[in-house]
Design a protein around this motif. Structure first.
Motif, mmCIF file in Angstrom:
data_model
loop_
_atom_site.group_PDB
_atom_site.id
_atom_site.type_symbol
_atom_site.label_atom_id
_atom_site.label_comp_id
_atom_site.label_asym_id
_atom_site.label_seq_id
_atom_site.Cartn_x
_atom_site.Cartn_y
_atom_site.Cartn_z
ATOM 1 N N LYS A 83 9.125 -122.538 -34.343
ATOM 2 C CA LYS A 83 10.218 -122.903 -33.432
ATOM 3 C C LYS A 83 10.440 -121.875 -32.326
ATOM 4 O O LYS A 83 10.923 -122.194 -31.251
ATOM 5 N N ARG A 84 10.096 -120.610 -32.619
ATOM 6 C CA ARG A 84 10.313 -119.551 -31.628
ATOM 7 C C ARG A 84 9.282 -119.601 -30.505
ATOM 8 O O ARG A 84 9.415 -118.902 -29.515
ATOM 9 N N PRO A 98 16.067 -125.639 -27.390
ATOM 10 C CA PRO A 98 17.239 -125.533 -28.286
ATOM 11 C C PRO A 98 17.079 -126.353 -29.563
ATOM 12 O O PRO A 98 17.747 -127.357 -29.765
ATOM 13 N N LEU A 99 16.199 -125.880 -30.457
ATOM 14 C CA LEU A 99 15.884 -126.623 -31.671
ATOM 15 C C LEU A 99 16.761 -126.247 -32.855
ATOM 16 O O LEU A 99 16.873 -126.999 -33.812
ATOM 17 N N ASP A 100 17.340 -125.051 -32.819
ATOM 18 C CA ASP A 100 18.239 -124.625 -33.883
ATOM 19 C C ASP A 100 19.270 -123.679 -33.271
ATOM 20 O O ASP A 100 19.275 -123.446 -32.054
ATOM 21 N N PHE A 101 20.156 -123.153 -34.104
ATOM 22 C CA PHE A 101 21.251 -122.338 -33.579
ATOM 23 C C PHE A 101 20.732 -121.121 -32.822
ATOM 24 O O PHE A 101 21.241 -120.789 -31.748
ATOM 25 N N VAL A 102 19.684 -120.469 -33.361
ATOM 26 C CA VAL A 102 19.142 -119.274 -32.701
ATOM 27 C C VAL A 102 18.637 -119.612 -31.304
ATOM 28 O O VAL A 102 18.958 -118.939 -30.319
ATOM 29 N N THR A 107 18.609 -120.327 -25.205
ATOM 30 C CA THR A 107 18.072 -121.212 -24.182
ATOM 31 C C THR A 107 18.787 -121.059 -22.838
ATOM 32 O O THR A 107 19.982 -120.721 -22.778
ATOM 33 N N GLY A 108 18.027 -121.341 -21.780
ATOM 34 C CA GLY A 108 18.604 -121.284 -20.433
ATOM 35 C C GLY A 108 18.925 -122.645 -19.866
ATOM 36 O O GLY A 108 19.372 -122.757 -18.720
ATOM 37 N N VAL A 109 18.718 -123.713 -20.661
ATOM 38 C CA VAL A 109 19.001 -125.048 -20.130
ATOM 39 C C VAL A 109 20.490 -125.391 -20.225
ATOM 40 O O VAL A 109 20.928 -126.407 -19.690
ATOM 41 N N LEU A 110 21.257 -124.543 -20.921
ATOM 42 C CA LEU A 110 22.696 -124.766 -21.059
ATOM 43 C C LEU A 110 23.457 -123.486 -20.730
ATOM 44 O O LEU A 110 22.979 -122.383 -20.997
ATOM 45 N N THR A 111 24.636 -123.639 -20.174
ATOM 46 C CA THR A 111 25.516 -122.496 -19.948
ATOM 47 C C THR A 111 26.186 -122.134 -21.278
ATOM 48 O O THR A 111 26.146 -122.914 -22.241
ATOM 49 N N VAL A 119 26.499 -127.402 -29.739
ATOM 50 C CA VAL A 119 26.549 -127.050 -31.167
ATOM 51 C C VAL A 119 27.563 -127.937 -31.886
ATOM 52 O O VAL A 119 27.330 -128.393 -33.011
ATOM 53 N N ALA A 120 28.691 -128.205 -31.237
ATOM 54 C CA ALA A 120 29.710 -129.080 -31.828
ATOM 55 C C ALA A 120 29.163 -130.497 -32.002
ATOM 56 O O ALA A 120 29.440 -131.167 -33.007
#
Length: 441
Positions: A83-84, A98-102, A107-111, A119-120
């Protein structure tokens, strides 16, 4: 009881493997092609193992294969994609997928605020309380959602990646289907795995399982041409044989082909709602190198051009000769064109985008190419799982056959639906047999 299974792909072989394990059941698997496995067919070329179908397995620890492994005593190994080392490319910049919490945090695709929101949403899907499941389509949900544009784009991209369709088609997938799919995937500890040795590892064992019962046989290069019902028996005519009699028939082929075969039968009307189903097609670009050209990551998805490249050999070392490298590029395709020329130009553009991605991250790849195969219209799924298509049930009211395949109702997407529907069709037939015996007693 004598069973005919029409189609020797993953679903047909799965159904036959379960039924051939039962005493007092005999049968034949009819396959029109020279080889078995359908779109999971695998072949060797210059030491490289090439798959007609992508052999990634999503959520293998929650997959139908786990049941089959135990019930059919299958033996196989799998390895998880790192995944990394899975990245997205957006506007020329690389960022962790963004496949898991880490990875979501990196990731840079989200602020930062969008990451909290996403995550919610993931937590809500896992808890089965996400509102998405109440919407007819992903598009309707996103249109009414107050999520940021980047979060909406991410949802479209995730569905595109797992369903192998364009973002436009991703918006047409049922909210309930997506919620159930990601509930399962987000709970998995092994989200993306490869079966070591490709699909042939599974299909060879299914074929062997069927062959252990001398009352079963597999007829390749023998398409079934007509089927009629006489005095409670099914009479099949194939390309090379006539008047073959069976007690039950399982169709394990694309529903569009089933509709054509039953066009002039009493069951045509019940199949009419499924005859116009559209399939999922992609452009596949397989390229094998005589050496490892570069390994900057194991998977890259180009969000701008809707194409991705998997370094298959980074996870499955069995598919290459010693020191080699195998990449598989896939482009999601639209299927709405005014004429063939427009379609031709579109496919050429997609091919150029794919090669540009190779040029960027695998410099000098052309100099070390040992094998190459380009399929500009490879079928991934016989029925695109969007709201305007209808998946075929295992059993239709008023129709005496059973159905299975990736275009049928079942668990998961792609290969898993083939496995799960084949298993379900076999279990349904066995249950019917038990009920008939009980009534006779």
């Amino acid at each position: 009881m004598k069973i005919a299974i029409i189609g020797g792909g993953l679903a047909g072989l799965t159904a036959a493997a379960y039924l051939s394990a039962q005493p007092n059941i005999e049968g034949t698997v009819f396959e029109r092609s020279p080889q078995l496995g359908g779109r999971a067919f695998t072949y060797e070329k210059s030491g490289f193992t090439l798959n007609y179908g992508a052999h990634a397995v999503y959520g293998i620890d929650r997959h139908t294969l786990q049941h089959m492994e135990e019930e059919l005593n299958l033996k196989f190994q799998s390895k998880q994609v790192d995944k990394r080392k899975v990245v997205y490319a957006k506007h020329g910049r690389l960022t962790p997928a963004p496949l898991d919490f880490v990875n979501i945090m990196k990731t840079g695709v989200l602020t930062p605020m969008e990451k909290v929101r996403f995550v919610a949403e993931v937590a809500a899907v896992i808890s089965h309380i996400h509102q998405l499941k109440h919407y007819r389509t992903l598009g309707e949900y996103l249109d009414k959602s107050n999520s940021a544009p980047d979060v909406k784009e991410l949802w479209e991209h995730l569905v595109s990646s797992n369903f192998f369709i364009t973002p436009e088609d991703a918006r047409k997938v049922s909210g309930e289907v997506i919620a159930e799919y990601y509930h399962n995937l987000f709970l998995s500890s092994k989200p993306v795995n490869y079966i070591l040795g490709s699909w042939t590892t599974i299909t060879d064992q299914l074929v062997h399982k069927i062959g252990e019962n001398e009352k079963w046989d597999i007829a390749v290069k023998e398409p079934v041409e007509t089927i009629v019902m006489e005095k409670g028996k099914f009479i099949l005519n194939t390309k090379s044989r006539e008047a073959l009699e069976f007690d039950q028939v399982i169709f394990a082929m694309p529903v569009q082909q089933v509709c054509k075969m039953l066009e002039n039968t009493p069951w045509k009307t019940q199949l009419d709602p499924y005859k116009d189903n559209t399939c999922t097609e992609v452009l596949v670009y397989d390229v094998g190198f005589s050496k490892v050209v570069a390994r900057p990551f194991h998977y890259i998805s180009d969000m701008d051009n809707k194409v991705f490249i998997s370094d298959v050999s980074a996870t499955d070392y069995t598919v290459v000769p010693v020191g080699g490298q195998l990449l598989q590029g896939i482009a999601y395709l639209n299927d709405d064109f005014s004429d063939e020329e427009e379609k031709k130009q579109y496919l050429e553009k997609k091919t150029q985008q794919m090669e540009a991605l190779f040029d960027t991250y695998y410099p000098d790849w052309r100099e070390h190419t040992a094998v190459k195969r380009v399929s500009k219209k490879a079928m991934v799924a016989s029925v695109k799982n969007i709201y305007s298509n209808k998946l075929l049930p295992n059993k239709l009211p008023g129709v005496p056959f059973l159905f299975c395949g990736d275009g049928c109702e079942g668990k998961g997407e792609l290969a898993e639906r083939a496995f799960s529907s084949g298993r379900a069709a076999a279990q349904m037939l066995l249950n019917q047999r038990l009920e008939t015996k009980a009534l006779a007693l």
